[in-house]
Structures are given as C-alpha cells and as structure tokens.
Design a protein around this motif. Structure first.
Motif, mmCIF file in Angstrom:
data_model
loop_
_atom_site.group_PDB
_atom_site.id
_atom_site.type_symbol
_atom_site.label_atom_id
_atom_site.label_comp_id
_atom_site.label_asym_id
_atom_site.label_seq_id
_atom_site.Cartn_x
_atom_site.Cartn_y
_atom_site.Cartn_z
ATOM 1 N N LYS A 388 0.828 -1.204 0.000
ATOM 2 C CA LYS A 388 0.000 0.000 0.000
ATOM 3 C C LYS A 388 0.867 1.260 0.000
ATOM 4 O O LYS A 388 0.550 2.250 -0.672
ATOM 5 C CB LYS A 388 -0.930 -0.011 1.219
ATOM 6 C CG LYS A 388 -1.857 1.192 1.320
ATOM 7 C CD LYS A 388 -2.748 1.095 2.538
ATOM 8 C CE LYS A 388 -3.715 2.272 2.602
ATOM 9 N NZ LYS A 388 -2.995 3.562 2.702
ATOM 10 N N ASN A 391 2.050 1.951 -3.495
ATOM 11 C CA ASN A 391 1.008 2.602 -4.287
ATOM 12 C C ASN A 391 0.855 4.066 -3.905
ATOM 13 O O ASN A 391 0.666 4.937 -4.766
ATOM 14 C CB ASN A 391 -0.321 1.871 -4.108
ATOM 15 C CG ASN A 391 -0.429 0.629 -4.961
ATOM 16 O OD1 ASN A 391 0.175 0.555 -6.034
ATOM 17 N ND2 ASN A 391 -1.166 -0.357 -4.494
ATOM 18 N N ASP A 392 0.905 4.335 -2.590
ATOM 19 C CA ASP A 392 0.716 5.713 -2.133
ATOM 20 C C ASP A 392 1.848 6.619 -2.593
ATOM 21 O O ASP A 392 1.620 7.776 -2.976
ATOM 22 C CB ASP A 392 0.608 5.750 -0.610
ATOM 23 C CG ASP A 392 -0.651 5.067 -0.102
ATOM 24 O OD1 ASP A 392 -1.583 4.885 -0.909
ATOM 25 O OD2 ASP A 392 -0.688 4.690 1.084
ATOM 26 N N LEU A 394 4.430 5.896 -5.090
ATOM 27 C CA LEU A 394 4.765 5.868 -6.515
ATOM 28 C C LEU A 394 3.547 5.911 -7.423
ATOM 29 O O LEU A 394 3.692 6.119 -8.627
ATOM 30 C CB LEU A 394 5.571 4.598 -6.823
ATOM 31 C CG LEU A 394 6.893 4.443 -6.049
ATOM 32 C CD1 LEU A 394 7.570 3.135 -6.442
ATOM 33 C CD2 LEU A 394 7.815 5.623 -6.307
ATOM 34 N N GLY A 395 2.364 5.708 -6.898
ATOM 35 C CA GLY A 395 1.162 5.718 -7.720
ATOM 36 C C GLY A 395 0.729 4.319 -8.110
ATOM 37 O O GLY A 395 1.534 3.383 -8.149
ATOM 38 N N PHE A 396 -0.546 4.188 -8.449
ATOM 39 C CA PHE A 396 -1.084 2.870 -8.762
ATOM 40 C C PHE A 396 -0.521 2.308 -10.064
ATOM 41 O O PHE A 396 -0.362 1.097 -10.207
ATOM 42 C CB PHE A 396 -2.608 2.935 -8.839
ATOM 43 C CG PHE A 396 -3.269 3.088 -7.505
ATOM 44 C CD1 PHE A 396 -3.472 1.991 -6.683
ATOM 45 C CD2 PHE A 396 -3.671 4.326 -7.046
ATOM 46 C CE1 PHE A 396 -4.073 2.121 -5.439
ATOM 47 C CE2 PHE A 396 -4.276 4.476 -5.809
ATOM 48 C CZ PHE A 396 -4.471 3.365 -5.002
ATOM 49 N N SER A 397 -0.227 3.170 -11.022
ATOM 50 C CA SER A 397 0.314 2.659 -12.286
ATOM 51 C C SER A 397 1.670 2.002 -12.062
ATOM 52 O O SER A 397 1.963 0.942 -12.628
ATOM 53 C CB SER A 397 0.435 3.797 -13.301
ATOM 54 O OG SER A 397 1.303 4.815 -12.808
ATOM 55 N N ASN A 398 2.509 2.612 -11.228
ATOM 56 C CA ASN A 398 3.802 1.996 -10.924
ATOM 57 C C ASN A 398 3.626 0.748 -10.064
ATOM 58 O O ASN A 398 4.404 -0.208 -10.167
ATOM 59 C CB ASN A 398 4.698 3.000 -10.213
ATOM 60 C CG ASN A 398 5.265 4.040 -11.165
ATOM 61 O OD1 ASN A 398 5.967 3.710 -12.118
ATOM 62 N ND2 ASN A 398 4.928 5.299 -10.944
ATOM 63 N N ASP A 400 1.174 -1.313 -10.429
ATOM 64 C CA ASP A 400 0.831 -2.347 -11.402
ATOM 65 C C ASP A 400 2.076 -2.843 -12.139
ATOM 66 O O ASP A 400 2.227 -4.046 -12.391
ATOM 67 C CB ASP A 400 -0.177 -1.802 -12.405
ATOM 68 C CG ASP A 400 -1.551 -1.566 -11.780
ATOM 69 O OD1 ASP A 400 -1.784 -2.101 -10.673
ATOM 70 O OD2 ASP A 400 -2.364 -0.847 -12.370
ATOM 71 N N GLN A 455 10.302 4.187 -12.536
ATOM 72 C CA GLN A 455 10.590 5.617 -12.679
ATOM 73 C C GLN A 455 12.083 5.904 -12.491
ATOM 74 O O GLN A 455 12.491 6.796 -11.746
ATOM 75 C CB GLN A 455 9.766 6.432 -11.669
ATOM 76 C CG GLN A 455 8.290 6.495 -12.002
ATOM 77 C CD GLN A 455 7.535 7.452 -11.094
ATOM 78 O OE1 GLN A 455 7.957 7.765 -9.993
ATOM 79 N NE2 GLN A 455 6.397 7.942 -11.586
#
Length: 778
Positions: A388, A391-392, A394-398, A400, A455
């Motif tokens: 979690k 996700n918080d 780096l973001g949800f796309s990263n 995934d 990234q």
C-alpha cells in the motif's frame, strides 16, 4: 406415379419416414429407460423402507436398553433380587415395564433359568438363544428378536450386579400389528412379520389384505433365499423384500410395494408419448406440404453448417459460388472465424489475470482440485510487504508495473512452479510437486527481492511467504487455500517473514471465526459477565477501589480467556460493543454498591478505538447521570500503546474525561516504548506498574529497582502508584518498601463476582492486619 417423382413429395416422404423412425426409436428407448428407472425406484423405495424398519427397531432397542439399564441399577430391585423377594421383584418389573409400555418383563438367574416373567407360557429354553450371547459378558446388555409364546419379541437383557453378577433382567416389545401399522404409516408400504423354522413358515402379523396374506407363504422360500434382494412375481400384485430380524434367521420382516405405484407413472407417460408422436407426425406433414417447395439442398447444407458453428465445431463451408448462396457461405465462414477467436479470448480472460497474465483464482479452483485428489505437493502464497505504501508513494500505475515485473520473475524461476496464479491484490500462489523445506523457500525468495526498476529508480521488496505442504486426498481447494492463507498471516509475525502451516491452525482459525461471529449475540444472551479484582490501599489499610474484568463463558468452547476474544474483537471492529457493554455493566454495579453504602471506585479498561471515539465522554456522562452516580465512582485505564497510536487525539480525549471528574490510570506501565516521554504529558491520576515487574520482585533485584524508581518518579509527578500481580507475602514487603500506594493481585483476592465482594471486604481488615504486621516484624 408422377407425384412421387417431385422433390417436394420426396422430401415430405423422407421427412415423415425419418421422423417416424426417430420417434419410434426415441419412444422405445425412452419407455425402456423409464421402465428401468421405475423398477430401480421401486427397489430404492424398498431399500429405504428396510432402513426405516431397521432404524425403528434400533430405536426401540435403545429405548429398551436404557430402561433395562435403569432397572438393573435400581438399588431396591437389586436388593430384592439378592434376597429373592419374589413379590417385590414382580412389582418392580411390572412398574418399570408399564413406564415404557413393555409387554414382557423377565428375570433370569445367572445360569439362564427363569426366575420371574410377566407372561405365562415362557420357559428358559425359549430365551436360550439370546441368553447364550451373555456368556463371557457381564457388563453390557445384549439384544435380539426372539420367538416367545407364539409371538416375536424384541428383547434386551441387562446384567444385575451387586456388585457381582446375580441375575439378568429383561424387557421386550412385541412385533405386533401396532408396530406393523406404525412402520406402514412411515414408509407407505405393507409389511409382514414371519417366522421360519425348518421350511415351516408362520405369519405372525401383516398389513396385507387377507387374499395376499394367504398367497404370501408361496413366495417366502424365494424371498428368504435372497435376503435383502427385491423379488417380483408376475402372479402377485406386489414386489417384496425379506429382511432377517434375529441372529438365528428364524424371524423375518417382509416389506411389500404395490406394482401399481411404480407402473402407473410409466403407463401414463407411454400414453403421453403416443399422443405427442401422433401430433408431431401430423404437424410435420402440414409443414412439409407448405414449405417443402422452397427447400433446396444448398440451403440445407448451409443451415447444417451454421448449426455446427453454433455447437463449436470447426469445418469448411460446404457451398461456393458467386451468387447469393455463395455470399451467404462466405459470410458464415467469416462468422465462424470471429466466433472462434472471441471464444478463445473469453476462455483465456475467464481464467487469467488481465494485469500479469497469470492464472486467476477461478483457474486455481478448477486446476488445483484434481491435483489435491491425486498427488502430494506444496502451496506457496507470497505477499508484498507494505505494498500500500508503494502505491501511495509511486502511484497505482507503478504499483501495477511492479506486480508485472514480479510475475515475470515468478514465471522464470529456476525452480519453476507447476501452477502460478495471482489471487488478487499483491498475493501470488505457486504450486510445487514436492514438499518444500525452509531453506528451499528462502532460496526461492532470494531472486525476487531486489532490483525492480520504477521511474528510473531501483527498489527492493520484502516478501511474506506462507507454505502449506499437503498430502493427496485430504482436502478440497477451499480448505487448501484457507490453510496457506493462515500460514501467510502467521508469516507476517515471524522474523524471516516465512511460516509453514501447522496442524491444528485451521481448527484454531475456525474457532476464532466462530468467536467473532458469536460475540455480538453473546453480549445480549448473558454469556458475558463482569468480575472485580480489589485494589488494596496498603497505606490507608483499606479497599475503596477495584478493577472490573470481563469474562466469557461460551456454550460450546467453555471459558474463553479475555486476551483471546479482546484481540479478536479489536481485529473485527467489535471492541466498541464490548466496551459499551462493560461501561453499562460496571456503572450499573457501582450504583448498586453506592446505594448499599459501599462507595467503591470501579475501573474499566479502554482500547485505542474507544479513546478515538469522539462521543466517548458524552456517552459516559450520560450513563453516570442515568444511574445517578458521581464521576468519582468511575476510573478508566488506558495502556501506553493505546496512547502512542494517536497521541494528540488520545490526550485530548483524556482531558475531556478528566474534566468530568473521572479518575484516569496508565495500565501496564513500563512495557511501552516511550513511557517516560509521554508520562509527563498525560492528564492521568494513577500509574499501574505492570505485573511483569511485580510477580518475582522478591527474587529479582532489578525488578525491585525498577518498581522503586517508577514509584518515586510517579510520586514526584503527583501520581499514585498501584502495583499489579502481587502473589505472596514476600512481594508485599518489597512493595511497601518501594512506597507503592495500592496493590492488586491474587495475594489479597482473585477477581470476585459481585456477590462475593462484600464478604471479602468484611474479612479484609484482619488479613491486612496480619499481612502488614508480619511485614513490620521483618
């Protein structure tokens, strides 16, 4: 004859002929199958009826066995048997027999001779077949069905011990017309009770009519030669099955099923089938005449081709050309290719994860079950720690992309799994053909931990693994997935983040689920209760306060320790229900004691979720007003860990509670991570030193130093000190020397129920005088 040369006529005739042949073949096959099914159902009915009969006889045997055991254990009866008081024996036998409507009561000597009987004409030799079963057995009853006084009886003999074997007592039910009618009422079948001795047959009772009773003896040799097998006779209106009732196979039950019951549905269906066949033939003739002219062979071929496409077959189009028929043929070919592609994609999507391409849970449930049934293996479930946070940050796309990279590494492991699936979120499941050891799992995880590029930055992972080594044929998919998930959950609490499923954890998990499910109803149904452990003031030599503790007596699991269900309640979000119940219960009890001139201050423990409830202070204030109780009657205890959960919010809540006049305590002091740092900020009145420093204080100098230092610190901050866990006189001496204000523990009292508290208070002064006087002498 020209009419038979037209295509329309030929098509009609061919269609009618084919339909007739198909209907005839279908009808014959259907009728044959239905007749076999009807016969099988009839046999099944008789089989079920025989089981019902056996169960009814077993129930009667159990009833007789229970009653005869009670009679054999009756002291007065044993004394009467031992002293040969015949009148008393007969009276007791009659009384006990009348209680269960037993038609026959017996008393036998240890050698099998008849001492008493409720029926005339019975001699010891009649009971010899059953009595022979008692040889070498003087502890348990024996039961059988025997022939007594021209009547079959279900008889149970039980030993009469005083304490040695002095007699055998028996009770019996007859196999008579009421029993036959009872069995008939349950099964819907007729039944006959028959005796067989040396090819001589006796009909005791039957629910058949008189004519069929007279013809029954002719069938008995065949029925009894094929025990438990259904026998039918074309000359009879019934099919029957015989069952032996006794060990000597001299008493039999014959159950009868009327032929009409299983033949009626078959005959009715046959009539309906003939009507349907006639109607279909007529309709086909009309349709053939109306549309045969427009039917052509190419269209029939294309129609058949379209049907095969719908059924999933793969074939080439049967018709070519450049006309409309050819265009239709090419269109059907294109449609077939499109359908095949869509079906393949749908099948793939149904059982694969769209993000990683791995199998999904649906595929696991389908593919894993055959494996579990046929082979041993190992399930490994992986979970990304703190996913979690990834996700918080780096973001949800990263997030995934990270899952995709992890899935690729799992697919290319040197020790490739037999099955790889993503169960959902950040959890993956691997199936191996052999059981794994800890070293193998750690070796498996090593290439999965480091070097993920997101990234333009490289990140490392921490994985938790749950492992379940299973044997074939032991469980289903749901059980296997639950067990490996339990292992994964345990792995989150181990240093190396790896845990194996251990035998019994599943049952423990199910027990926890049951407790979580039952908790709300248990609070309403009286399974919970409160006990109170006194807090003795050793300076003032009195007791004016106590800690309220909750207890749960579960109807299935018995006593459930508080540390178990409190933790479950916190995890399931039900801790508020417990706290509300406890506050209501304790405040109500305090009000009773205050009205009875026992002004005790009762303390209640609060969880972090209670302290974060913005309505807590208002709820407590309302309860105190409802019971007309001063705030000084209530104390609230909070742990250091609860304070550290959300320090600012908890301190603000404690200040609101203190403003109401409620006493506040820090519970389990000394076990937290920042005890001294937060103590000066907390608006509390009391510090409770954890029992870990108190229970062995007389043996551990470090514990004594910690208690002494903590007491001095608390006193310098204006706080009182209560020591928890006092268990002996020696510990009390140390606590007095350390300057503690109050003590709490088994030395003075275990947690008491409300009705036990006042008697304990009355004897406390003497106990205090003795304990403190001993300490002063020392």
């Amino acid at each position: 004859m020209m009419i038979f040369r037209s295509l329309r006529t030929k098509l009609i005739l061919v269609m009618l002929l084919l339909l007739s042949l198909l209907a005839t073949a279908t009808g014959l096959a259907t009728l044959s199958t239905m007749k076999r099914d009807s016969e099988a159902q009839a046999r099944q009915i008789l089989s079920v009826a025989s089981k019902v009969l056996k169960e009814a006889l077993n129930n009667r045997a159990q009833q007789l066995s229970s009653s005869v055991r009670i009679l054999a254990a009756d002291f007065g009866f044993r004394r009467a048997v031992a002293t040969a008081e015949q009148e008393t024996i007969e009276s007791v036998l009659a009384n006990h027999g009348s209680r269960i409507n037993a038609k026959l009561m017996l008393l036998l000597d240890t050698d099998g001779s008849l001492l008493a009987s409720s029926a005339a004409g019975i001699v010891a030799t009649d009971i010899a077949p059953l009595f022979s079963q008692t040889l070498g057995n003087s502890t348990v009853p024996v039961a059988d069905i025997i022939h007594l006084a021209d009547q079959p009886y279900q008889l149970v003999l039980a030993p009469v011990n005083a304490p040695a074997l002095i007699a055998w007592v028996g009770m019996a039910f007859p196999l008579d017309t009421p029993l036959a009618e009872q069995i008939q009422g349950v099964t819907g079948l007729d039944i006959s009770f028959v005796g067989a001795q040396q090819q001589h047959y006796t009909l005791f009772t039957s629910t058949l009519d008189l004519a069929h009773q007279q013809s029954l003896p002719n069938l008995l040799p065949t029925l009894m030669a094929h025990t438990g097998t259904v026998q039918d006779d074309l000359e009879q209106d019934y099919i029957s099955m015989a069952i032996p009732l006794d060990m000597q196979r001299q008493l039999w039950a014959v159950q009868h099923l009327p032929n009409q019951r299983w033949l009626s549905s078959y005959q009715e269906f046959r009539q309906q089938l003939l009507m349907i066949f006639g109607a279909a033939l007529t309709l086909s003739l009309i349709v053939g005449i109306l549309f045969a002219r427009s039917i052509t062979r190419p269209l029939n071929a294309l129609s058949h081709f379209a049907q095969r496409i719908g059924q999933g077959f793969d074939a080439a189009a049967p018709v070519g050309g450049s006309d409309e028929v050819g265009l239709l043929s090419r269109t059907l070919t294109t449609m077939q290719q499109d359908i095949r592609q869509r079906e393949q994609q749908l099948i793939f999507n149904t059982e694969h994860d769209t993000l990683t391409g791995c199998f999904n849970r649906a595929a696991v449930e389908r593919l894993l079950q055959p494996w579990l049934e046929q082979r041993d293996g190992c399930l490994v479930q992986l979970n990304i720690q703190q996913f979690k946070n990834i996700n918080d940050v780096l973001g949800f796309s990263n997030g995934d992309k990270l899952l995709q990279q992890l899935a690729q590494r799992l697919q290319h492991l040197s020790s490739a799994p037999a099955l790889l699936a993503r169960l959902g979120g950040d959890e993956f499941l691997l199936l191996y053909t052999d059981n794994l050891l800890l070293e193998q799992v750690q070796e498996l995880l090593q290439p999965l931990l480091n070097g993920y590029l997101l990234q333009r930055s490289t990140i490392n992972l921490k994985l938790t693994a749950g492992i379940y080594n299973f044997s074939c044929g032991q469980l289903n998919v749901n059980d296997a997935l639950r067990r490996v998930d339990i292992a994964l959950d345990n792995g989150r609490h181990t240093p190396d983040s790896v845990a194996f499923y251990q035998q019994g954890q599943d049952e423990s998990h199910q027990r926890e689920l049951t407790l979580i499910r039952d908790l709300p109803n248990a609070l309403q149904s009286g399974q919970f209760y409160a006990v109170y452990q006194p807090k003795v003031d050793i300076k003032l030599k009195q007791c004016r306060s106590a800690e309220a503790l909750i207890r749960w007596q579960h109807p299935e699991f018995g006593f459930v320790p508080p540390d178990q269900f409190i933790k479950l309640a916190e995890h399931s979000g039900n801790i508020g229900l417990i706290s509300n119940w406890m506050l209501e219960k304790v405040i109500s009890q305090a009000a009773i004691w205050w009205r009875e001139s026992m002004p005790l201050q009762l303390a209640v423990n609060l969880s972090v979720s209670d302290l974060l409830n913005p309505l807590l202070a208002d709820q407590i204030s309302l309860l105190l007003k409802q019971h007309q109780l001063p705030a000084a009657a209530l104390a609230l205890e909070v742990t250091e860990s609860a304070v550290m959960e959300d320090t600012a919010s908890v301190i603000a809540q404690l200040q609101r509670l203190r403003s109401l006049g409620i006493t506040l305590s820090i519970d389990d002091f000394g076990t937290g991570q920042s005890s001294l740092a937060y103590l000066k900020q907390l608006p509390v009145h009391e510090v409770k030193i954890d029992r870990a420093f108190v229970k062995d204080i007389e043996h551990n100098a470090n514990d004594a130093l910690i208690v002494s230092a903590t007491t001095q610190l608390a006193h310098s901050l204006g706080l009182t000190v209560t020591a928890e866990g006092l268990e002996n006189q020696a510990g009390l001496a140390y606590l007095v020397d350390c300057g503690c204000d109050k003590v709490q523990g088994y030395f003075f009292a275990r947690p008491l129920k409300p009705e036990q508290f006042e008697p304990w208070l009355q004897q406390l002064p003497q106990q205090l005088a003795e304990s403190l006087s001993i300490q002063s002498v020392k």
